[in-house]
Design a protein around this motif. Structure first.
Motif, PDB file in Angstrom:
ATOM      1  N   UNK A 251      -6.327  83.576  45.254  1.00 29.20           N
ATOM      2  CA  UNK A 251      -7.687  82.847  45.686  1.00 29.20           C
ATOM      3  C   UNK A 251      -8.880  83.443  45.599  1.00 29.20           C
ATOM      4  N   UNK A 252      -8.585  84.554  45.499  1.00 26.74           N
ATOM      5  CA  UNK A 252      -9.688  85.169  45.495  1.00 26.74           C
ATOM      6  C   UNK A 252     -10.307  85.655  43.946  1.00 26.74           C
ATOM      7  N   UNK A 253     -11.685  85.500  43.912  1.00 26.40           N
ATOM      8  CA  UNK A 253     -11.918  85.738  42.573  1.00 26.40           C
ATOM      9  C   UNK A 253     -12.089  87.473  42.142  1.00 26.40           C
ATOM     10  N   UNK A 254     -12.653  87.976  41.384  1.00 28.08           N
ATOM     11  CA  UNK A 254     -12.823  88.948  41.322  1.00 28.08           C
ATOM     12  C   UNK A 254     -14.304  88.686  41.860  1.00 28.08           C
ATOM     13  N   UNK A 255     -14.966  90.468  42.187  1.00 33.67           N
ATOM     14  CA  UNK A 255     -16.455  90.255  42.905  1.00 33.67           C
ATOM     15  C   UNK A 255     -17.002  90.123  41.412  1.00 33.67           C
ATOM     16  N   UNK A 256     -18.626  88.910  42.223  1.00 29.26           N
ATOM     17  CA  UNK A 256     -18.865  88.389  41.159  1.00 29.26           C
ATOM     18  C   UNK A 256     -19.819  89.609  40.447  1.00 29.26           C
TER      19      UNK A 256
ATOM     20  N   UNK B  99     -18.085  96.133  44.531  1.00 29.60           N
ATOM     21  CA  UNK B  99     -17.650  95.498  45.937  1.00 29.60           C
ATOM     22  C   UNK B  99     -16.588  95.729  46.313  1.00 29.60           C
ATOM     23  N   UNK B 100     -16.059  96.952  45.667  1.00 25.73           N
ATOM     24  CA  UNK B 100     -14.811  96.595  45.527  1.00 25.73           C
ATOM     25  C   UNK B 100     -14.217  96.140  46.990  1.00 25.73           C
ATOM     26  N   UNK B 101     -14.288  97.522  48.094  1.00 23.29           N
ATOM     27  CA  UNK B 101     -13.787  97.535  49.396  1.00 23.29           C
ATOM     28  C   UNK B 101     -13.967  95.820  49.753  1.00 23.29           C
ATOM     29  N   UNK B 102     -15.211  94.925  49.561  1.00 22.58           N
ATOM     30  CA  UNK B 102     -15.310  92.637  50.220  1.00 22.58           C
ATOM     31  C   UNK B 102     -13.924  93.098  49.353  1.00 22.58           C
ATOM     32  N   UNK B 103     -13.646  92.981  48.436  1.00 25.27           N
ATOM     33  CA  UNK B 103     -12.524  92.620  47.179  1.00 25.27           C
ATOM     34  C   UNK B 103     -11.182  93.165  47.771  1.00 25.27           C
ATOM     35  N   UNK B 104     -11.295  93.531  48.020  1.00 28.42           N
ATOM     36  CA  UNK B 104     -10.010  94.452  48.482  1.00 28.42           C
ATOM     37  C   UNK B 104      -9.736  93.992  50.014  1.00 28.42           C
ATOM     38  N   UNK B 105     -10.765  93.589  51.360  1.00 25.24           N
ATOM     39  CA  UNK B 105     -10.356  93.503  52.270  1.00 25.24           C
ATOM     40  C   UNK B 105      -9.842  91.441  52.453  1.00 25.24           C
ATOM     41  N   UNK B 106     -11.006  90.818  51.532  1.00 29.43           N
ATOM     42  CA  UNK B 106     -10.773  89.085  50.920  1.00 29.43           C
ATOM     43  C   UNK B 106      -9.904  88.661  50.673  1.00 29.43           C
ATOM     44  N   UNK B 107      -8.686  89.439  49.267  1.00 32.38           N
ATOM     45  CA  UNK B 107      -7.767  89.269  48.688  1.00 32.38           C
ATOM     46  C   UNK B 107      -6.852  89.840  49.980  1.00 32.38           C
ATOM     47  N   UNK B 108      -6.687  90.403  50.631  1.00 38.75           N
ATOM     48  CA  UNK B 108      -5.765  90.788  52.143  1.00 38.75           C
ATOM     49  C   UNK B 108      -5.169  92.176  51.536  1.00 38.75           C
ATOM     50  N   UNK B 109      -6.023  92.886  50.320  1.00 38.26           N
ATOM     51  CA  UNK B 109      -4.274  93.723  49.924  1.00 38.26           C
ATOM     52  C   UNK B 109      -4.782  95.215  51.443  1.00 38.26           C
TER      53      UNK B 109
END
Length: 171
Positions: free
Chosen positions: A61-66, A88-98
């Motif tokens: 449910x989390x899109x790849x970073x913009x 923006x990988x750190x934001x992505x890892x947190x928002x995807x719940x990884x």
């Protein structure tokens, strides 16, 4: 000498026919080049992929970073491998719940360091540039695994921008 003008005429006709056939064939190849060389006409898809991913690729449910660039993917039998580069990988890892929100990216309870000196190999079928070492592995978390490039100078930071490889299953 009477045989020469006829053979010249036949060669001229043959050349004209070949030219008449080559121009439309070359034009068709040019128009369909994306369809011919990439599965589904999607230049992000690697050869052998069996399913097209949507324009906006989302994992859990989390899109790849913009700012994701150089995106490549490979699909087979309901699983996918996606490679991309982002600042923006750190934001992505947190928002995807990884990595849970508020947790350090390199907390050993959520990941592990790659083996020093060993080059990272892309998952089978995934094309495009590989990750530069050192790398950090996350997961699997609910069927999702992520590998990211770490900074070679600062072990508690990602490269900027960093490349990531995400593997997951989908419906």
């Amino acid at each position: 000498m009477s045989g020469r003008p006829g053979s010249r005429r036949r060669l001229g006709c043959l050349a004209a026919v070949l030219l008449a056939l080559a121009v439309p064939a070359g034009g068709a190849v040019w128009l369909l080049r994306g369809e011919l060389f990439h599965p589904f006409g999607d230049d992000r898809a690697c050869a052998g992929s069996d399913q097209r991913l949507p324009e906006t690729i989302g994992v859990r449910g989390t899109p790849l970073p913009s700012d994701a660039s150089d995106v490549r993917y490979f699909t087979r039998n309901g699983s996918a491998g996606v490679s991309f580069r982002s600042g923006r990988l750190s934001d992505y890892l947190h928002s995807a719940g990884i990595v849970p929100e508020g947790t350090d990216l390199f907390d050993k309870s959520h990941g592990s360091v790659g083996v020093a000196g060993e080059p990272y190999r892309l998952p089978d079928g995934l094309c495009g540039p590989g990750l530069r070492t050192p790398v950090w592995y996350y997961g699997p978390v609910d069927g999702v695994s992520v590998t990211v490039e770490r900074s070679p100078l600062f072990g508690d930071h990602l490269r900027f921008p960093a490349r990531a490889v995400v593997t997951y299953t989908f419906d």
